[in-house]
Write a protein that holds these residues in place. Structure first.
Motif, PDB file in Angstrom:
ATOM      1  N   VAL A  29      17.480  51.885   8.794  1.00 30.40           N
ATOM      2  CA  VAL A  29      16.198  52.526   8.533  1.00 30.40           C
ATOM      3  C   VAL A  29      15.728  52.077   7.157  1.00 30.40           C
ATOM      4  N   ASN A  31      11.906  51.723   4.903  1.00 30.66           N
ATOM      5  CA  ASN A  31      10.460  52.008   4.860  1.00 30.66           C
ATOM      6  C   ASN A  31       9.987  52.743   6.109  1.00 30.66           C
ATOM      7  N   LYS A  32      10.768  53.737   6.539  1.00 29.55           N
ATOM      8  CA  LYS A  32      10.475  54.586   7.700  1.00 29.55           C
ATOM      9  C   LYS A  32      10.429  53.817   9.012  1.00 29.55           C
ATOM     10  N   GLN A  33      11.009  52.607   9.036  1.00 31.13           N
ATOM     11  CA  GLN A  33      11.071  51.817  10.260  1.00 31.13           C
ATOM     12  C   GLN A  33      12.522  51.633  10.671  1.00 31.13           C
ATOM     13  N   LYS A  34      12.778  51.660  11.981  1.00 29.31           N
ATOM     14  CA  LYS A  34      14.110  51.400  12.511  1.00 29.31           C
ATOM     15  C   LYS A  34      14.214  49.917  12.843  1.00 29.31           C
ATOM     16  N   ILE A  35      15.221  49.267  12.281  1.00 29.06           N
ATOM     17  CA  ILE A  35      15.457  47.855  12.530  1.00 29.06           C
ATOM     18  C   ILE A  35      16.773  47.750  13.292  1.00 29.06           C
TER      19      ILE A  35
END
Length: 114
Positions: A29, A31-35
């Motif tokens: 996680v 920058n509030k994104q799931k990678i």
């Protein structure tokens, strides 16, 4: 009285039981994104990285997350300011195992393993 099985009667069985119940690492996680974690993820300031960190304290190619068998490991790529795992600087010559909830800090940017 509980039935005696390999799982509850031996140390090896207990380890297998614990591994079966552990949650696998599956994503990062940032920058509030799931990678999603794949075989290899590079992290750094340069645009050719999998995760680009827009931060002057991050090196161009700062660190890497590598899948080895069914586990993920973190390695600093001899960055100028170091890579931190749970607020402790990791050595640049060693792979460090990642677990769910671990916090990776690159420059002044943080990401969490889930």
């Amino acid at each position: 009285m509980a039935e005696q099985t390999i799982e509850n009667a031996s140390p090896v069985g207990q380890q297998i039981k614990n591994l079966a119940g552990s949650k696998p690492v599956s994503y990062l996680v940032f920058n509030k994104q799931k990678i999603s974690l794949v075989a290899k993820i590079t992290i750094g300031r340069e645009t050719d990285n999998t995760v680009v960190v827009d931060n002057k304290l991050a090196s161009r190619h700062h660190c890497v997350i590598q899948k080895i068998q069914n586990e993920y490991f973190l390695k600093d790529e001899e960055s100028t300011n170091g890579t931190f795992l749970n607020d402790a600087r990791i050595p640049s010559d060693k792979w460090v195992k990642l677990n769910p909830g671990d916090k990776i800090t690159v420059g002044n940017s943080s990401m969490v393993i889930s």
